[in-house]
Design a protein around this motif. Structure first.
Motif, short mmCIF file in Angstrom:
data_model
loop_
_atom_site.label_atom_id
_atom_site.label_comp_id
_atom_site.label_asym_id
_atom_site.label_seq_id
_atom_site.Cartn_x
_atom_site.Cartn_y
_atom_site.Cartn_z
N ALA A 1 0.89 -1.30 0.06
CA ALA A 1 0.01 0.08 0.08
C ALA A 1 0.74 1.32 -0.13
O ALA A 1 1.72 1.43 0.82
N ALA A 2 0.50 2.39 -0.89
CA ALA A 2 1.30 3.26 -0.85
C ALA A 2 0.93 4.22 0.18
O ALA A 2 -0.05 4.18 0.81
N LEU A 9 -4.61 18.07 -4.72
CA LEU A 9 -4.13 17.18 -3.87
C LEU A 9 -3.65 17.72 -2.46
O LEU A 9 -3.16 18.96 -2.49
N ALA A 10 -3.88 16.99 -1.22
CA ALA A 10 -3.72 17.94 -0.15
C ALA A 10 -3.18 16.89 1.01
O ALA A 10 -4.15 15.89 1.16
N LEU A 11 -2.24 17.14 1.63
CA LEU A 11 -1.92 16.34 3.07
C LEU A 11 -2.13 17.32 4.20
O LEU A 11 -1.60 18.41 4.21
N THR A 12 -2.62 16.88 5.12
CA THR A 12 -2.95 17.74 6.30
C THR A 12 -2.65 17.10 7.86
O THR A 12 -2.84 15.82 7.97
N LYS A 61 3.25 11.27 -7.26
CA LYS A 61 4.60 11.90 -6.77
C LYS A 61 4.94 13.06 -7.46
O LYS A 61 5.12 13.10 -8.56
N VAL A 62 5.01 13.99 -6.69
CA VAL A 62 5.51 15.40 -6.92
C VAL A 62 6.73 15.76 -6.37
O VAL A 62 6.83 15.74 -5.40
N THR A 63 7.78 16.11 -7.42
CA THR A 63 9.03 16.44 -7.00
C THR A 63 9.30 17.59 -7.80
O THR A 63 8.81 18.18 -8.66
N GLY A 64 10.29 18.32 -6.95
CA GLY A 64 10.93 19.69 -7.65
C GLY A 64 11.36 20.75 -6.61
O GLY A 64 12.05 20.06 -5.67
N GLU A 65 11.53 21.85 -7.09
CA GLU A 65 12.06 22.81 -6.16
C GLU A 65 11.43 23.97 -5.80
O GLU A 65 10.66 24.49 -7.02
N ILE A 115 7.03 14.79 -2.54
CA ILE A 115 5.74 14.44 -2.06
C ILE A 115 5.23 13.40 -2.76
O ILE A 115 5.05 13.30 -3.85
N THR A 116 4.63 12.52 -2.07
CA THR A 116 3.80 11.26 -2.32
C THR A 116 2.62 11.45 -1.97
O THR A 116 2.02 11.52 -0.72
N PHE A 117 1.39 11.61 -2.77
CA PHE A 117 0.16 11.71 -2.39
C PHE A 117 -0.82 10.33 -3.02
O PHE A 117 -0.89 10.07 -3.98
N ALA A 118 -1.16 9.47 -1.55
CA ALA A 118 -1.65 8.21 -2.01
C ALA A 118 -3.11 8.44 -1.86
O ALA A 118 -3.64 8.35 -0.70
N CYS A 119 -3.85 8.27 -2.88
CA CYS A 119 -5.30 8.61 -2.96
C CYS A 119 -6.03 7.42 -2.66
O CYS A 119 -6.08 6.67 -3.89
#
Length: 179
Positions: free
Chosen positions: A50-51, A79-82, A144-148, A169-173
């Motif tokens: 599971a992600a 997408l949001a993580l809280t 998976k969102v990556t960057g600067e 960032i990994t958003f596992a929906c």
């Protein structure tokens, strides 16, 4: 402090608030989704791992109990993580907005505390804004969102300008509302 650093810090907080408002009421705790029942006639195969939703900045993972929220409206995926009770960052929010063309429009990482010199914590990216970049890789309902991005200014050294920070960032929906 110069106007550019104020605009960039404001962008991170505004983007975070916008995504949070967009997905209010549609949250899903990815860590507590019940498993679907397996019919007795089905053979159980090896379970796919599971992600898990996670986020890090400059290689340091946030110690957080994230609630994951994923919602789609039109051609925009929010997408949001809280973690509203984070010990280090207070009210911690990590968000991204993605278009159907898999373009990351904005990323915001914000905490009500935890920034330099007692300020709120902020890192942000906005497509078309100077400084930073972001890309997304999709695997099913995991993004998976990556960057600067650009971080909040250090008011103790305002002439240094804003600093850049790498994010992963990994958003596992578990579900995507509106999809």
């Amino acid at each position: 402090m110069n106007a550019t650093s104020v605009r960039i810090s404001s962008l991170a907080l505004v983007a975070s608030a916008a995504v949070a408002l967009f997905v209010t009421g549609c949250s899903d705790d990815s860590g507590s989704s019940p498993a679907a029942p397996v019919p007795s006639s089905a053979k159980a195969g090896p379970a796919a791992p599971a992600a898990k939703s996670i986020a890090s900045v400059d290689g340091k993972a946030f110690d957080a109990k994230f609630t994951t929220t994923c919602a789609k409206q039109g051609g925009t995926l929010a997408l949001a993580l809280t973690d509203t009770e984070n010990g280090s960052y207070g009210n911690l929010s990590v968000s991204a907005t993605i278009t159907d063309a898999d373009t990351v429009q904005a990323v915001a990482i914000a905490g009500s505390k935890g920034g330099d010199n007692g300020l709120p914590y902020a890192v942000g990216f906005g497509n078309g804004m100077p400084g930073g970049s972001a890309k997304v890789v999709k695997d099913g309902n995991t993004y998976k969102v990556t960057g600067e991005g650009i971080g909040g200014p250090d008011l103790a050294n305002p002439l240094a300008g804003p600093k850049s920070s790498k994010f992963d960032i990994t958003f596992a929906c578990a579900t995507i509302v509106g999809a």
